[in-house]
Write a protein that holds these residues in place. Sequence first.
Motif, PDB file in Angstrom:
ATOM      1  N   GLY A 126      79.987  51.000  38.076  1.00  0.00           N
ATOM      2  CA  GLY A 126      79.385  52.407  38.926  1.00  0.00           C
ATOM      3  C   GLY A 126      78.798  52.186  39.896  1.00  0.00           C
ATOM      4  O   GLY A 126      77.717  51.431  40.383  1.00  0.00           O
ATOM      5  N   THR A 127      78.234  53.472  40.274  1.00  0.00           N
ATOM      6  CA  THR A 127      77.236  53.621  41.541  1.00  0.00           C
ATOM      7  C   THR A 127      76.334  55.294  40.919  1.00  0.00           C
ATOM      8  O   THR A 127      76.959  55.934  40.171  1.00  0.00           O
ATOM      9  CB  THR A 127      77.746  53.901  42.802  1.00  0.00           C
ATOM     10  OG1 THR A 127      78.634  55.087  42.897  1.00  0.00           O
ATOM     11  CG2 THR A 127      78.575  53.502  43.182  1.00  0.00           C
ATOM     12  N   ASP A 317      70.189  57.515  33.354  1.00  0.00           N
ATOM     13  CA  ASP A 317      70.841  57.939  32.308  1.00  0.00           C
ATOM     14  C   ASP A 317      70.435  58.906  32.236  1.00  0.00           C
ATOM     15  O   ASP A 317      69.128  59.090  32.239  1.00  0.00           O
ATOM     16  CB  ASP A 317      71.417  57.813  31.487  1.00  0.00           C
ATOM     17  CG  ASP A 317      72.266  56.389  31.567  1.00  0.00           C
ATOM     18  OD1 ASP A 317      72.975  56.194  31.993  1.00  0.00           O
ATOM     19  OD2 ASP A 317      72.156  55.115  30.790  1.00  0.00           O
ATOM     20  N   HIS A 357      75.829  59.405  37.295  1.00  0.00           N
ATOM     21  CA  HIS A 357      76.788  58.356  37.804  1.00  0.00           C
ATOM     22  C   HIS A 357      78.215  58.446  38.327  1.00  0.00           C
ATOM     23  O   HIS A 357      78.630  59.353  37.688  1.00  0.00           O
ATOM     24  CB  HIS A 357      76.528  56.816  37.097  1.00  0.00           C
ATOM     25  CG  HIS A 357      74.826  56.945  37.449  1.00  0.00           C
ATOM     26  ND1 HIS A 357      74.577  56.392  35.571  1.00  0.00           N
ATOM     27  CD2 HIS A 357      73.527  57.245  37.492  1.00  0.00           C
ATOM     28  CE1 HIS A 357      72.502  56.394  35.714  1.00  0.00           C
ATOM     29  NE2 HIS A 357      72.730  56.762  37.085  1.00  0.00           N
ATOM     30  N   GLU A 358      78.528  57.569  39.407  1.00  0.00           N
ATOM     31  CA  GLU A 358      79.855  58.212  39.447  1.00  0.00           C
ATOM     32  C   GLU A 358      80.681  56.485  38.769  1.00  0.00           C
ATOM     33  O   GLU A 358      80.050  55.048  39.452  1.00  0.00           O
ATOM     34  CB  GLU A 358      79.959  57.292  41.423  1.00  0.00           C
ATOM     35  CG  GLU A 358      81.393  56.973  41.953  1.00  0.00           C
ATOM     36  CD  GLU A 358      81.470  56.796  43.258  1.00  0.00           C
ATOM     37  OE1 GLU A 358      82.309  58.242  43.845  1.00  0.00           O
ATOM     38  OE2 GLU A 358      81.458  55.848  43.582  1.00  0.00           O
ATOM     39  N   LEU A 359      81.587  56.498  38.517  1.00  0.00           N
ATOM     40  CA  LEU A 359      82.013  56.269  36.729  1.00  0.00           C
ATOM     41  C   LEU A 359      83.699  55.874  36.966  1.00  0.00           C
ATOM     42  O   LEU A 359      83.901  56.964  36.993  1.00  0.00           O
ATOM     43  CB  LEU A 359      81.632  56.469  35.481  1.00  0.00           C
ATOM     44  CG  LEU A 359      80.086  55.991  35.187  1.00  0.00           C
ATOM     45  CD1 LEU A 359      79.542  57.152  34.599  1.00  0.00           C
ATOM     46  CD2 LEU A 359      79.302  54.828  35.314  1.00  0.00           C
ATOM     47  N   LEU A 360      83.780  55.030  36.148  1.00  0.00           N
ATOM     48  CA  LEU A 360      84.929  54.592  36.429  1.00  0.00           C
ATOM     49  C   LEU A 360      85.749  55.576  36.976  1.00  0.00           C
ATOM     50  O   LEU A 360      86.344  54.586  38.565  1.00  0.00           O
ATOM     51  CB  LEU A 360      85.348  55.352  34.809  1.00  0.00           C
ATOM     52  CG  LEU A 360      84.625  55.024  33.735  1.00  0.00           C
ATOM     53  CD1 LEU A 360      84.717  56.326  31.800  1.00  0.00           C
ATOM     54  CD2 LEU A 360      85.080  53.387  32.970  1.00  0.00           C
ATOM     55  N   ASP A 362      86.160  58.471  38.758  1.00  0.00           N
ATOM     56  CA  ASP A 362      85.247  58.506  39.121  1.00  0.00           C
ATOM     57  C   ASP A 362      85.318  57.783  41.660  1.00  0.00           C
ATOM     58  O   ASP A 362      85.085  58.035  42.247  1.00  0.00           O
ATOM     59  CB  ASP A 362      85.005  59.019  39.587  1.00  0.00           C
ATOM     60  CG  ASP A 362      85.533  60.673  39.101  1.00  0.00           C
ATOM     61  OD1 ASP A 362      86.156  61.189  39.329  1.00  0.00           O
ATOM     62  OD2 ASP A 362      83.966  61.831  38.426  1.00  0.00           O
ATOM     63  N   VAL A 363      85.060  56.743  40.507  1.00  0.00           N
ATOM     64  CA  VAL A 363      84.907  55.442  42.228  1.00  0.00           C
ATOM     65  C   VAL A 363      85.559  55.847  43.421  1.00  0.00           C
ATOM     66  O   VAL A 363      86.852  55.117  42.767  1.00  0.00           O
ATOM     67  CB  VAL A 363      84.203  53.943  41.549  1.00  0.00           C
ATOM     68  CG1 VAL A 363      83.812  52.656  42.712  1.00  0.00           C
ATOM     69  CG2 VAL A 363      83.302  54.163  40.186  1.00  0.00           C
ATOM     70  N   GLY A 375      80.533  61.158  35.583  1.00  0.00           N
ATOM     71  CA  GLY A 375      78.992  61.014  35.236  1.00  0.00           C
ATOM     72  C   GLY A 375      78.211  61.925  34.437  1.00  0.00           C
ATOM     73  O   GLY A 375      77.513  62.256  33.884  1.00  0.00           O
ATOM     74  N   LYS A 378      79.687  62.726  31.246  1.00  0.00           N
ATOM     75  CA  LYS A 378      78.833  61.630  29.933  1.00  0.00           C
ATOM     76  C   LYS A 378      77.502  62.751  30.093  1.00  0.00           C
ATOM     77  O   LYS A 378      76.706  62.726  28.802  1.00  0.00           O
ATOM     78  CB  LYS A 378      78.456  60.837  30.872  1.00  0.00           C
ATOM     79  CG  LYS A 378      77.815  59.840  29.523  1.00  0.00           C
ATOM     80  CD  LYS A 378      77.432  58.402  30.465  1.00  0.00           C
ATOM     81  CE  LYS A 378      77.016  57.097  29.910  1.00  0.00           C
ATOM     82  NZ  LYS A 378      75.270  57.287  29.582  1.00  0.00           N
TER      83      LYS A 378
END
Length: 398
Positions: A126-127, A317, A357-360, A362-363, A375, A378
């Motif tokens: 993630g970012t 987070d 966060h940019e996750l899964l 969405d990156v 993100g 979440k």
Amino acid sequence: MEQTWRWFGPDDVVQLPHIRQTGATGIVTALHQIPYGVIWSVEEIEARKALIAADPSLGLRWSVVESLPVHENIKIGEGELEPLFDNYRQSLRNLAQCGVTTICYNFMPVLDWTRTELAHPLPGGGTALRFNAHEHAAFDCFMLQRPGAEADHSPEVLARAKDWFDRSSEADRRKLLANIMAGLPGAYDRYDVPGLRRMLDRYREIDKTRLRENLARFLREVVPVAEEVGIRMCIHPDDPPRPLMGLPRIVSNEDDLAFIVGAIESPANGITLCSGSLGAGPANDVPAIAKRFATHIFFAHLRNVAKEPDGSFMEADHLGGDTDMVAVVMALLEEQKRRKEAGDPRWRIPMRPDHGHELLDDVGKPTHPGYPAIGRLKGLAELRGVMMTLASVRNLPL
């Protein structure tokens, strides 16, 4: 609290059906295509409302305007300002006529929120958004070459800034400029280095006292109309809450907020509690600020940051980082209870999960920096759990 979601309009990669899937029902948006200082017409406002309500099965409504921008001339106190005040007042009247009555705005000079990294790598791929003090100093001192800039940075940060600059390529420097400009959505101005120098020069005579005076004038000019038409104005804190590139900041701490709510006493003069913006200030006790100014909080951005000794920080987070988010949510829920018991029909405070966060999946997607879907989903799920638990245990209204 009303669970809301920031939507950047029809071109947003995160579409309205996606937002409904998160569980949010309130939309936080703005007419970003309209330049600073231009009236938001009833027709434009109704067109945006119609987009949001086009599919009744989604059950979405335009809950909060973010942002109705303040023209730079008002912040500087420069030129013929009465037409700009007139236009802002008319936009408020038009929004109220259309039933949109919570308005988030900011008074940050030149730049909106500022980061130096938009995709700092996280474990697992993630970012996150990140503000690196040495990269900001490199930009300020060696790219912008602002006179006297070195005095605003510690020797340790300056040494790292010089090392970064000496090793950087032209592409690195262009990317840093683009990252710093990334917090300005829609029709907001963006600058190259010469253009930014010219803007900073316009602020050469503007110190904190002068900028505060200009904000107080703005409030005197627009808040009476906001009160008349039933609008709640909610100023957003500075992000980060510290001077940048010699520009003063006046919405950064408890003292600043006390000045603002005291500048004109009105039920229309309020605050957006941004736990991340305030949380980036080492001296800010965000739960204490939430409690002190609870009666003035009409909108909340809930996010968290992890700070470092040199002034750097990173988006954490939503339940991580340095701010006790449970205590912040508790303060807001207790204020909601007070309002409900007092008979306030608008007792619920709109909240949204801020920067995620940019996750899964969405990156790499072309979402607005800090605003990927997963993100934020979440974060909203975590915050919803906190809200429901506190409401149940303490018998507080949601």
